[in-house]
Enzyme design. Structure first.
Site, PDB file in Angstrom:
ATOM      1  CD  GLU A  44      -3.024  -1.068   0.376  1.00  0.00           C
ATOM      2  OE1 GLU A  44      -3.390   0.072   0.040  1.00  0.00           O
ATOM      3  OE2 GLU A  44      -3.565  -2.102  -0.039  1.00  0.00           O
ATOM      4  CB  CYS A  82      -1.669   7.474   1.326  1.00  0.00           C
ATOM      5  SG  CYS A  82      -3.243   6.749   1.809  1.00  0.00           S
TER       6      CYS A  82
HETATM    7  P1  NAD Z   1       8.052   4.925   5.041  1.00  0.00           P
HETATM    8  O1  NAD Z   1       8.078   4.163   3.781  1.00  0.00           O
HETATM    9  O2  NAD Z   1       9.198   5.796   5.378  1.00  0.00           O
HETATM   10  O3  NAD Z   1       7.853   3.952   6.301  1.00  0.00           O
HETATM   11  C1  NAD Z   1       6.858   2.956   6.337  1.00  0.00           C
HETATM   12  C2  NAD Z   1       7.308   1.774   7.197  1.00  0.00           C
HETATM   13  O4  NAD Z   1       8.519   1.272   6.643  1.00  0.00           O
HETATM   14  C3  NAD Z   1       7.620   2.149   8.648  1.00  0.00           C
HETATM   15  O5  NAD Z   1       7.078   1.145   9.480  1.00  0.00           O
HETATM   16  C4  NAD Z   1       9.139   2.135   8.726  1.00  0.00           C
HETATM   17  O6  NAD Z   1       9.572   1.663   9.967  1.00  0.00           O
HETATM   18  C5  NAD Z   1       9.508   1.138   7.645  1.00  0.00           C
HETATM   19  N1  NAD Z   1      10.810   1.378   7.033  1.00  0.00           N
HETATM   20  C6  NAD Z   1      11.442   2.561   6.853  1.00  0.00           C
HETATM   21  N2  NAD Z   1      12.632   2.380   6.243  1.00  0.00           N
HETATM   22  C7  NAD Z   1      12.746   1.047   6.032  1.00  0.00           C
HETATM   23  C8  NAD Z   1      13.742   0.215   5.427  1.00  0.00           C
HETATM   24  N3  NAD Z   1      14.867   0.725   4.949  1.00  0.00           N
HETATM   25  N4  NAD Z   1      13.528  -1.118   5.372  1.00  0.00           N
HETATM   26  C9  NAD Z   1      12.375  -1.662   5.830  1.00  0.00           C
HETATM   27  N5  NAD Z   1      11.408  -0.916   6.436  1.00  0.00           N
HETATM   28  C10 NAD Z   1      11.581   0.411   6.518  1.00  0.00           C
HETATM   29  O7  NAD Z   1       6.687   5.764   4.989  1.00  0.00           O
HETATM   30  P2  NAD Z   1       6.174   6.849   6.012  1.00  0.00           P
HETATM   31  O8  NAD Z   1       6.986   8.083   5.867  1.00  0.00           O
HETATM   32  O9  NAD Z   1       6.002   6.254   7.350  1.00  0.00           O
HETATM   33  O10 NAD Z   1       4.710   7.102   5.410  1.00  0.00           O
HETATM   34  C11 NAD Z   1       4.468   7.951   4.343  1.00  0.00           C
HETATM   35  C12 NAD Z   1       4.271   7.199   3.045  1.00  0.00           C
HETATM   36  O11 NAD Z   1       3.303   6.177   3.193  1.00  0.00           O
HETATM   37  C13 NAD Z   1       3.727   8.105   1.957  1.00  0.00           C
HETATM   38  O12 NAD Z   1       4.367   7.817   0.751  1.00  0.00           O
HETATM   39  C14 NAD Z   1       2.259   7.732   1.884  1.00  0.00           C
HETATM   40  O13 NAD Z   1       1.644   7.992   0.648  1.00  0.00           O
HETATM   41  C15 NAD Z   1       2.316   6.268   2.174  1.00  0.00           C
HETATM   42  N6  NAD Z   1       1.035   5.785   2.688  1.00  0.00           N
HETATM   43  C16 NAD Z   1       0.310   4.946   1.912  1.00  0.00           C
HETATM   44  C17 NAD Z   1      -0.932   4.515   2.358  1.00  0.00           C
HETATM   45  C18 NAD Z   1      -1.793   3.594   1.554  1.00  0.00           C
HETATM   46  O14 NAD Z   1      -2.757   3.073   2.106  1.00  0.00           O
HETATM   47  N7  NAD Z   1      -1.499   3.367   0.290  1.00  0.00           N
HETATM   48  C19 NAD Z   1      -1.398   4.944   3.614  1.00  0.00           C
HETATM   49  C20 NAD Z   1      -0.608   5.790   4.357  1.00  0.00           C
HETATM   50  C21 NAD Z   1       0.623   6.218   3.898  1.00  0.00           C
END
Ligand code: NAD
Length: 454
Positions: free
Chosen positions: A204, A238
């Site tokens: 997602e 998002c």
């Molecule tokens: P992110 O990708 O930075 O982090 C998401 C998750 O990934 C967190 O739990 C984090 O701990 C983990 N993570 C971070 N770096 C990692 C790595 N190197 N390896 C493995 N895991 C890692 O996203 P964010 O900043 O927390 O959230 C914002 C993003 O999420 C935006 O792009 C937004 O559009 C998206 N989002 C999508 C939805 C959806 O339903 N499609 C909903 C909410 C947010």
């Protein structure tokens, strides 16, 4: 983590009785702790509007649980599937089976909801679950851990807390499925890690969700809806409108309509309890930096800047006609900044959308059936929302998920149940079995039968 996973893998799936009891208890615990959850999210954000949390973290989770409880018996049934007549009188069936131990990785923007909604699907499907909440919202993560340990045993749902390194190690676990919500960039890392174990994935992800305003649509109505969708949670959604496309003849009226609507919804934004803050200083800086390189005349910052609240709030900001190569048109904004770009007509807008990665949601404001059909059939996006923002997320049972750069697979309601299940196909051979008629050695008569069947 690995030891815990291996232990959980040895245990049987949750029974129907356990699933129902746990989902009921989860709803009860969320309701009993709603204030605690809302306060934790607000503390993590330095300020999150209480009513936004009520709607986005509490209400939709309860709705999702109730929907699952209502349909779980029907979802879990083994369904008869008609066998091909050539194999008559054998029978087929499709029997949903829990995948095993599912991993849920959540972002910070709706830090409670985006753990709980995937969890509901995973539990309804009978899985055991490992959860990794976001490290950016630690107070909410602590509440999640406490609340889930009140409902589930540690071998049913295990919560892992920790930083990005822990998250990375989590995505390398030999889990049976991962539902990851987060950025497209990290989604790629998770996919790479999961491929080592051939762990299936629901991704997602994010991206830029465009808004297209047709010339026939009331700008006042469009502004009312766009302002609500954009500045809810200060644009950290998002599916927040990321940029608007409008014709030149409507542009200045649209800007006026948005300004009026913002002033009505969020007067004195910096002191306004209804206006949420940006989650942390890094994102505050990222967003301010996003405006660099623009002419001052292109930036319209709406509202009073002299407020007394100096927390991480950024004014609702419009950016007029940025160059398409500027970062504000290249990166997902994920904050209270909204570019408005001029577009010649619907066809040019469709081309503009199709020249870019597939969005999570495309918003269209139009009453013209022909144009609605054109946009629906000629663009690709996770969802298409017509004449409204955000609320498609809250429709029970409506699949939610992206396509291409905005995600892979979907969940919510039955779709979530399917994502967390293996749909096992079953074939029952009847006692009367004609398969011998097409078994080697292939005599002349068998060859004739085969050619008749082909
Ligand atoms: P992110 O990708 O930075 O982090 C998401 C998750 O990934 C967190 O739990 C984090 O701990 C983990 N993570 C971070 N770096 C990692 C790595 N190197 N390896 C493995 N895991 C890692 O996203 P964010 O900043 O927390 O959230 C914002 C993003 O999420 C935006 O792009 C937004 O559009 C998206 N989002 C999508 C939805 C959806 O339903 N499609 C909903 C909410 C947010």
């Amino acid at each position: 983590m690995l030891e815990q996973l291996q232990k959980m893998k040895q245990l049987p799936p949750l029974t129907m009785k356990q699933r129902v009891a746990h989902l009921k208890s989860l709803a009860k615990n969320i309701k009993a702790n709603d204030e605690k959850i809302i306060n934790a999210v607000s503390a993590d954000f330095s300020h999150r509007c209480e009513q936004e949390s009520q709607m986005a973290e509490i209400m939709v989770c309860i709705d999702e649980i109730n929907h699952a409880l209502k349909h779980i018996k029907q979802w879990t049934q083994t369904k008869t599937w008609h066998a091909n007549w050539k194999f008559y009188p054998s029978k087929c069936a499709i029997s949903p089976q829990p995948k095993g131990v599912v991993g849920i990785m959540a972002p910070w923007n709706y830090p409670f909801n985006l753990v709980i909604e995937p969890l509901v699907a995973a539990i309804a499907a009978g899985n055991r679950v490992m959860v990794k909440p976001s490290e950016i919202t630690p107070k909410t993560a602590a509440v999640i851990k406490q609340l889930l340990s009140d409902v589930f045993s540690d071998d049913e749902v295990h919560v892992v807390l920790g930083d990005v390194e822990v998250a990375n190690a989590f995505s390398k676990l030999p889990l049976d499925h991962i539902l990851f919500t987060g950025s497209t960039q990290v989604g790629k890392i998770v996919m790479r890690n999961a491929s080592e174990n051939l762990t299936s994935l629901t991704l997602e992800l994010g991206g830029k969700s465009p808004v297209l305003i047709d010339d026939d649509y009331s700008l006042k109505k469009a502004a009312r809806s766009i302002v609500q969708g954009k500045w809810f949670n200060a644009g950290q959604t998002c599916i927040a409108p990321d940029y608007i496309m409008v014709s030149n003849s409507k542009k200045s009226d649209l800007i006026q309509a948005i300004k009026q609507q913002v002033e009505q919804c969020y007067p004195d934004y910096s002191d306004n309890k209804d206006y949420s803050a940006v989650v942390n200083h890094n994102h505050f800086e990222r967003l301010n930096k996003l405006l660099e390189g623009l002419e001052p005349s292109q930036i319209i910052s709406i509202g009073d800047k002299e407020g007394t609240d100096h927390s991480q709030k950024i004014a609702p900001t419009l950016v007029i006609d940025p160059n398409s190569s500027h970062p504000v048109m290249q990166q997902e904004i994920f904050g209270p900044i909204l570019p408005i770009v001029t577009i010649e007509n619907i066809d040019a807008a469709i081309q503009f959308i199709n020249d870019r990665p597939n969005p999570l949601t495309l918003y269209l404001y139009s009453n013209n059936k022909h144009n609605i059909k054109k946009v629906r059939t000629q663009t690709r996006s996770g969802s298409l929302a017509i004449n409204e923002t955000l609320v498609h997320f809250a429709q029970e049972g409506l699949p939610f998920g992206g396509i291409g750069a905005s995600g892979m697979g979907s969940y919510h309601g039955y779709q979530g149940f399917v994502a967390m299940s293996h749909m096992k196909s079953i074939y029952y051979q009847s006692r009367i079995n004609f398969n011998g008629m097409v078994r080697a050695p292939y005599s002349q008569i068998k060859k004739k039968i085969l050619s008749l069947l082909s």
